[in-house]
Scaffold this motif. Structure first.
Motif, PDB file in Angstrom:
ATOM      1  N   ASP A  88       0.705  -1.157   0.007  1.00 55.38           N
ATOM      2  CA  ASP A  88      -0.167   0.084  -0.042  1.00 55.38           C
ATOM      3  C   ASP A  88       0.926   1.231   0.237  1.00 55.38           C
ATOM      4  O   ASP A  88       0.772   2.257  -0.626  1.00 55.38           O
ATOM      5  CB  ASP A  88      -1.007  -0.231   1.386  1.00 55.38           C
ATOM      6  CG  ASP A  88      -2.090  -0.440   0.920  1.00 55.38           C
ATOM      7  OD1 ASP A  88      -2.878  -0.702  -0.163  1.00 55.38           O
ATOM      8  OD2 ASP A  88      -2.805  -1.124   1.896  1.00 55.38           O
ATOM      9  N   LEU A  89       1.786   1.389   0.769  1.00 55.81           N
ATOM     10  CA  LEU A  89       2.855   2.473   0.936  1.00 55.81           C
ATOM     11  C   LEU A  89       3.376   2.736  -0.457  1.00 55.81           C
ATOM     12  O   LEU A  89       3.495   3.858  -0.916  1.00 55.81           O
ATOM     13  CB  LEU A  89       3.663   2.291   2.120  1.00 55.81           C
ATOM     14  CG  LEU A  89       4.935   3.246   2.227  1.00 55.81           C
ATOM     15  CD1 LEU A  89       3.917   4.973   2.580  1.00 55.81           C
ATOM     16  CD2 LEU A  89       5.719   3.096   3.177  1.00 55.81           C
ATOM     17  N   ALA A  90       3.987   1.720  -1.040  1.00 56.73           N
ATOM     18  CA  ALA A  90       4.869   1.616  -2.116  1.00 56.73           C
ATOM     19  C   ALA A  90       3.914   2.249  -3.297  1.00 56.73           C
ATOM     20  O   ALA A  90       4.313   3.159  -3.940  1.00 56.73           O
ATOM     21  CB  ALA A  90       5.342   0.123  -2.404  1.00 56.73           C
ATOM     22  N   HIS A  91       2.742   1.555  -3.358  1.00 59.19           N
ATOM     23  CA  HIS A  91       1.644   1.920  -4.459  1.00 59.19           C
ATOM     24  C   HIS A  91       1.185   3.556  -4.443  1.00 59.19           C
ATOM     25  O   HIS A  91       1.354   4.136  -5.247  1.00 59.19           O
ATOM     26  CB  HIS A  91       0.361   1.333  -4.232  1.00 59.19           C
ATOM     27  CG  HIS A  91      -0.751   1.702  -5.036  1.00 59.19           C
ATOM     28  ND1 HIS A  91      -1.443   2.389  -4.714  1.00 59.19           N
ATOM     29  CD2 HIS A  91      -1.109   1.024  -6.208  1.00 59.19           C
ATOM     30  CE1 HIS A  91      -2.481   2.655  -5.975  1.00 59.19           C
ATOM     31  NE2 HIS A  91      -2.299   1.657  -6.670  1.00 59.19           N
ATOM     32  N   ASP A  92       1.213   3.826  -3.038  1.00 59.23           N
ATOM     33  CA  ASP A  92       0.610   5.516  -2.907  1.00 59.23           C
ATOM     34  C   ASP A  92       1.783   6.337  -3.324  1.00 59.23           C
ATOM     35  O   ASP A  92       1.488   7.460  -3.930  1.00 59.23           O
ATOM     36  CB  ASP A  92       0.164   5.573  -1.559  1.00 59.23           C
ATOM     37  CG  ASP A  92      -1.021   4.771  -1.449  1.00 59.23           C
ATOM     38  OD1 ASP A  92      -1.873   4.382  -2.168  1.00 59.23           O
ATOM     39  OD2 ASP A  92      -1.505   4.732  -0.177  1.00 59.23           O
ATOM     40  N   ARG A  93       3.013   6.018  -3.005  1.00 52.40           N
ATOM     41  CA  ARG A  93       4.075   6.911  -3.289  1.00 52.40           C
ATOM     42  C   ARG A  93       4.321   6.962  -4.777  1.00 52.40           C
ATOM     43  O   ARG A  93       4.640   8.034  -5.480  1.00 52.40           O
ATOM     44  CB  ARG A  93       5.556   6.457  -2.292  1.00 52.40           C
ATOM     45  CG  ARG A  93       5.377   6.965  -0.938  1.00 52.40           C
ATOM     46  CD  ARG A  93       6.475   6.423  -0.263  1.00 52.40           C
ATOM     47  NE  ARG A  93       7.825   6.919  -0.775  1.00 52.40           N
ATOM     48  CZ  ARG A  93       8.241   8.030   0.036  1.00 52.40           C
ATOM     49  NH1 ARG A  93       7.806   8.592   0.946  1.00 52.40           N
ATOM     50  NH2 ARG A  93       8.996   8.805  -0.477  1.00 52.40           N
ATOM     51  N   ILE A  94       4.214   5.763  -5.224  1.00 49.11           N
ATOM     52  CA  ILE A  94       4.708   5.670  -6.677  1.00 49.11           C
ATOM     53  C   ILE A  94       3.383   6.493  -7.527  1.00 49.11           C
ATOM     54  O   ILE A  94       3.816   7.125  -8.484  1.00 49.11           O
ATOM     55  CB  ILE A  94       4.727   4.335  -7.315  1.00 49.11           C
ATOM     56  CG1 ILE A  94       6.121   3.451  -6.602  1.00 49.11           C
ATOM     57  CG2 ILE A  94       4.856   4.153  -8.650  1.00 49.11           C
ATOM     58  CD1 ILE A  94       5.904   1.970  -6.636  1.00 49.11           C
ATOM     59  N   LEU A  95       2.165   6.237  -7.085  1.00 46.23           N
ATOM     60  CA  LEU A  95       1.097   6.880  -7.688  1.00 46.23           C
ATOM     61  C   LEU A  95       1.305   8.449  -7.714  1.00 46.23           C
ATOM     62  O   LEU A  95       1.207   9.069  -8.732  1.00 46.23           O
ATOM     63  CB  LEU A  95      -0.157   6.322  -7.079  1.00 46.23           C
ATOM     64  CG  LEU A  95      -1.526   6.987  -7.841  1.00 46.23           C
ATOM     65  CD1 LEU A  95      -1.663   6.600  -8.971  1.00 46.23           C
ATOM     66  CD2 LEU A  95      -2.547   6.713  -6.971  1.00 46.23           C
ATOM     67  N   ASP A  96       1.713   8.970  -6.469  1.00 44.26           N
ATOM     68  CA  ASP A  96       1.656  10.282  -6.182  1.00 44.26           C
ATOM     69  C   ASP A  96       2.780  10.851  -7.218  1.00 44.26           C
ATOM     70  O   ASP A  96       2.632  11.985  -7.827  1.00 44.26           O
ATOM     71  CB  ASP A  96       1.951  10.636  -4.744  1.00 44.26           C
ATOM     72  CG  ASP A  96       2.050  12.237  -4.497  1.00 44.26           C
ATOM     73  OD1 ASP A  96       1.424  13.073  -4.469  1.00 44.26           O
ATOM     74  OD2 ASP A  96       3.212  12.557  -4.469  1.00 44.26           O
ATOM     75  N   PHE A  97       3.932  10.169  -7.292  1.00 44.47           N
ATOM     76  CA  PHE A  97       5.009  10.740  -7.900  1.00 44.47           C
ATOM     77  C   PHE A  97       4.761  10.632  -9.631  1.00 44.47           C
ATOM     78  O   PHE A  97       4.779  11.889 -10.217  1.00 44.47           O
ATOM     79  CB  PHE A  97       6.330  10.011  -7.897  1.00 44.47           C
ATOM     80  CG  PHE A  97       7.597  10.528  -8.682  1.00 44.47           C
ATOM     81  CD1 PHE A  97       8.077  11.553  -7.852  1.00 44.47           C
ATOM     82  CD2 PHE A  97       7.907  10.191  -9.706  1.00 44.47           C
ATOM     83  CE1 PHE A  97       9.307  12.164  -8.536  1.00 44.47           C
ATOM     84  CE2 PHE A  97       8.947  10.690 -10.603  1.00 44.47           C
ATOM     85  CZ  PHE A  97       9.706  11.680  -9.928  1.00 44.47           C
ATOM     86  N   ARG A 102       2.226  13.615 -15.548  1.00 47.77           N
ATOM     87  CA  ARG A 102       1.396  13.618 -16.755  1.00 47.77           C
ATOM     88  C   ARG A 102       1.748  15.047 -17.580  1.00 47.77           C
ATOM     89  O   ARG A 102       1.310  15.987 -17.011  1.00 47.77           O
ATOM     90  CB  ARG A 102       0.086  13.427 -16.675  1.00 47.77           C
ATOM     91  CG  ARG A 102      -0.922  12.805 -17.695  1.00 47.77           C
ATOM     92  CD  ARG A 102      -1.982  12.622 -17.208  1.00 47.77           C
ATOM     93  NE  ARG A 102      -2.883  11.739 -18.194  1.00 47.77           N
ATOM     94  CZ  ARG A 102      -3.265  12.066 -19.627  1.00 47.77           C
ATOM     95  NH1 ARG A 102      -2.929  13.411 -19.964  1.00 47.77           N
ATOM     96  NH2 ARG A 102      -3.822  11.156 -20.453  1.00 47.77           N
ATOM     97  N   PRO A 103       2.107  15.101 -18.987  1.00 53.08           N
ATOM     98  CA  PRO A 103       2.092  16.279 -19.702  1.00 53.08           C
ATOM     99  C   PRO A 103       0.909  17.019 -19.724  1.00 53.08           C
ATOM    100  O   PRO A 103      -0.261  16.298 -20.330  1.00 53.08           O
ATOM    101  CB  PRO A 103       2.922  15.827 -20.879  1.00 53.08           C
ATOM    102  CG  PRO A 103       2.481  14.197 -21.012  1.00 53.08           C
ATOM    103  CD  PRO A 103       2.067  13.746 -19.613  1.00 53.08           C
ATOM    104  N   ARG A 149      -1.704   3.192 -15.653  1.00 55.69           N
ATOM    105  CA  ARG A 149      -3.020   3.777 -15.078  1.00 55.69           C
ATOM    106  C   ARG A 149      -3.065   5.082 -15.136  1.00 55.69           C
ATOM    107  O   ARG A 149      -4.035   5.601 -15.360  1.00 55.69           O
ATOM    108  CB  ARG A 149      -3.209   3.153 -13.682  1.00 55.69           C
ATOM    109  CG  ARG A 149      -3.603   1.650 -13.641  1.00 55.69           C
ATOM    110  CD  ARG A 149      -4.711   1.282 -14.586  1.00 55.69           C
ATOM    111  NE  ARG A 149      -4.987  -0.134 -14.473  1.00 55.69           N
ATOM    112  CZ  ARG A 149      -5.520  -0.780 -15.637  1.00 55.69           C
ATOM    113  NH1 ARG A 149      -6.086  -0.196 -16.342  1.00 55.69           N
ATOM    114  NH2 ARG A 149      -5.976  -2.025 -15.270  1.00 55.69           N
ATOM    115  N   VAL A 150      -2.141   5.752 -14.902  1.00 58.68           N
ATOM    116  CA  VAL A 150      -1.965   7.402 -14.705  1.00 58.68           C
ATOM    117  C   VAL A 150      -2.088   7.985 -16.078  1.00 58.68           C
ATOM    118  O   VAL A 150      -2.911   8.951 -16.389  1.00 58.68           O
ATOM    119  CB  VAL A 150      -0.669   7.980 -14.114  1.00 58.68           C
ATOM    120  CG1 VAL A 150      -0.724   9.448 -14.213  1.00 58.68           C
ATOM    121  CG2 VAL A 150      -0.843   7.530 -12.516  1.00 58.68           C
ATOM    122  N   ALA A 151      -1.594   7.124 -17.160  1.00 60.05           N
ATOM    123  CA  ALA A 151      -1.492   7.776 -18.555  1.00 60.05           C
ATOM    124  C   ALA A 151      -3.122   7.544 -18.905  1.00 60.05           C
ATOM    125  O   ALA A 151      -3.401   8.256 -19.844  1.00 60.05           O
ATOM    126  CB  ALA A 151      -0.876   6.892 -19.402  1.00 60.05           C
ATOM    127  N   GLY A 152      -3.748   6.705 -18.478  1.00 60.71           N
ATOM    128  CA  GLY A 152      -5.234   6.586 -19.091  1.00 60.71           C
ATOM    129  C   GLY A 152      -5.371   5.216 -19.935  1.00 60.71           C
ATOM    130  O   GLY A 152      -6.523   5.360 -20.800  1.00 60.71           O
TER     131      GLY A 152
END
Length: 432
Positions: A88-97, A102-103, A149-152
């Protein structure tokens, strides 16, 4: 242990170049031919070829190929609480960064009222490869799936080799669930890359393939590039540590071994201005090798691709580091920030004694899929843009074409391209 120690700058530079080129050679052509045959078999044989190749290389037939979706959720539920909290911690930190990467689309109004722009859109299908074999890599799941996922990306599929019991590693499946991956296929090696590139009855053909793997996976990605996009051609892992008198031998030893334990081809290099550290390091490594669960792999990597270089100053150390262009660069020096500014080529830089490379592997936030084998000279980490493509937008009006069209005609005629020029003249003259 036979780790080499050099003090001559030219000799050290040549040795660093040899380490960077450690996966090249005549044997590579033979391996490329083997991979080409595997890919051709998958292209024509589809699922049946995947079954046959998996049985040949992994000793089992992954039937069915897809891991039931419920198995992913169950793997997450079965995770011990400390491991689930760590994921969970790794997921949230990687997601935030990665959300910050995103350009933005670009819209420009030209001097004559023309509209110019660039827009970003995600690929529709992406495939991620998660290695197995010597170790399991739930961190690789997060580092590849989250930026997609961030890219969509509309549809994300994952391939990973099954373990001895026929199932992929449970923590890898748990990480897939946490990252929102719903399609997981239990197939690995070059055949998995072929399936993602060409598609089978079960596994869809994707637009881009990301994720590290062994030599055969890397050669397969190289072979299919052009039919499909890839992130990079990742070679064996490597770390280069620049250290001065403030570095502790035990910490340097652990950091070098953290890469060496990955693979017999992993490279672990120390460049130091401290003669005392160079002398103390082999004993510090040997002490940590005792009862090490991966001692054989670690020792083989250090003996073959380990290196200690003693330099006169940090300027010389930085120059040698840039010559190698390491995947991971640790700066265990009294003042790491100015030295980091001096560095031109590195996949990731870890500044100071409280930033071991391992935090970057798991949860710092920046991506751990990095350029290897000297490619940090021109490449960077996997990122959100890996899963995006940009499109230029151009909308001229009459005024803009009247103002610039004569120059277009002149340039087209200089290239001998008559119809290029005529396409503008037709508009400027109003001819039918």
């Amino acid at each position: 242990m036979r780790i080499a120690c050099l003090r001559d700058r030219d000799e050290a530079g040549k040795r660093l170049e040899a380490i960077a080129a450690r996966t090249e050679g005549a044997q590579m052509h033979q391996e490329e031919q083997r991979v080409a045959a595997i890919l051709e078999q998958v292209r024509h044989g589809g699922d049946a070829a995947l079954m046959e190749l998996s049985e040949r290389f992994d000793g089992l037939r992954p039937d069915p190929l897809r891991v039931p979706p419920g198995r992913l959720a169950q793997a997450w539920q079965d995770c011990p609480d400390p491991l689930r909290r760590a994921l969970d911690l790794a997921h949230d930190r990687i997601l935030d960064f990665h959300r910050r990467q995103r350009p933005a689309d670009l819209a420009v109004r030209g001097p004559h009222g023309e509209r110019l722009g660039r827009r970003w859109r995600p690929v529709q299908l992406a495939g991620i490869y998660v290695p197995g074999g010597r170790a399991s890599y739930p961190s690789t799941v997060l580092m590849n799936a989250i930026p997609a996922r961030v890219a969509g990306v509309e549809r994300l599929v994952m391939v990973t080799p099954p373990g001895p019991g026929g199932e992929p590693n449970a923590t890898v499946l748990a990480a897939a669930h946490r990252a929102g991956v719903e399609e997981v296929y239990r197939v690995g090696g070059a055949q998995a890359i072929g399936a993602l590139a060409y598609g089978t009855a079960t596994i869809p053909a994707v637009d881009v393939i990301t994720g590290p793997g062994n030599l055969y996976v890397t050669l397969a990605k190289k072979a299919v590039y052009g039919s499909v996009g890839i992130d990079s051609l990742a070679g064996p892992s490597e770390v280069l540590v620049i250290a001065d008198h403030t570095a502790r031998p035990a910490q340097v030893a652990a950091d070098l071994m953290a890469q060496a334990e990955h693979d017999p081809l992993a490279a672990a290099i120390l460049i130091t201005t401290s003669e005392a550290l160079a002398v103390a390091l082999p004993a510090a490594i040997e002490a940590q090798l005792e009862h090490h669960p991966r001692a054989a792999i670690t020792l083989q990597a250090l003996n073959t691709w380990g290196l200690i270089v003693v330099c006169s100053d940090l300027e010389e150390a930085a120059a040698l580091s840039d010559r190698f262009a390491p995947e991971h660069l640790e700066l265990l020096v009294e003042q790491p920030e100015p030295l980091a500014e001096r560095i031109r080529h590195a996949g990731a830089i870890f500044l100071g004694p409280w930033s071991p490379e391992a935090v970057g592997d798991y949860l710092a936030g920046p991506n751990h899929t990095l350029p290897t084998s000297g490619t940090a000279r021109f490449a960077g980490a996997l990122c959100v843009e890996t899963f995006l493509r940009h499109t230029s937008l151009i909308q001229f009006n009459r005024k803009a074409l009247e103002a610039t069209g004569p120059a277009v005609v002149t340039l087209a005629e200089s290239e001998g391209l008559h119809s290029h020029a005529e396409s503008v003249r037709q508009r400027l003259t109003g001819a039918d």
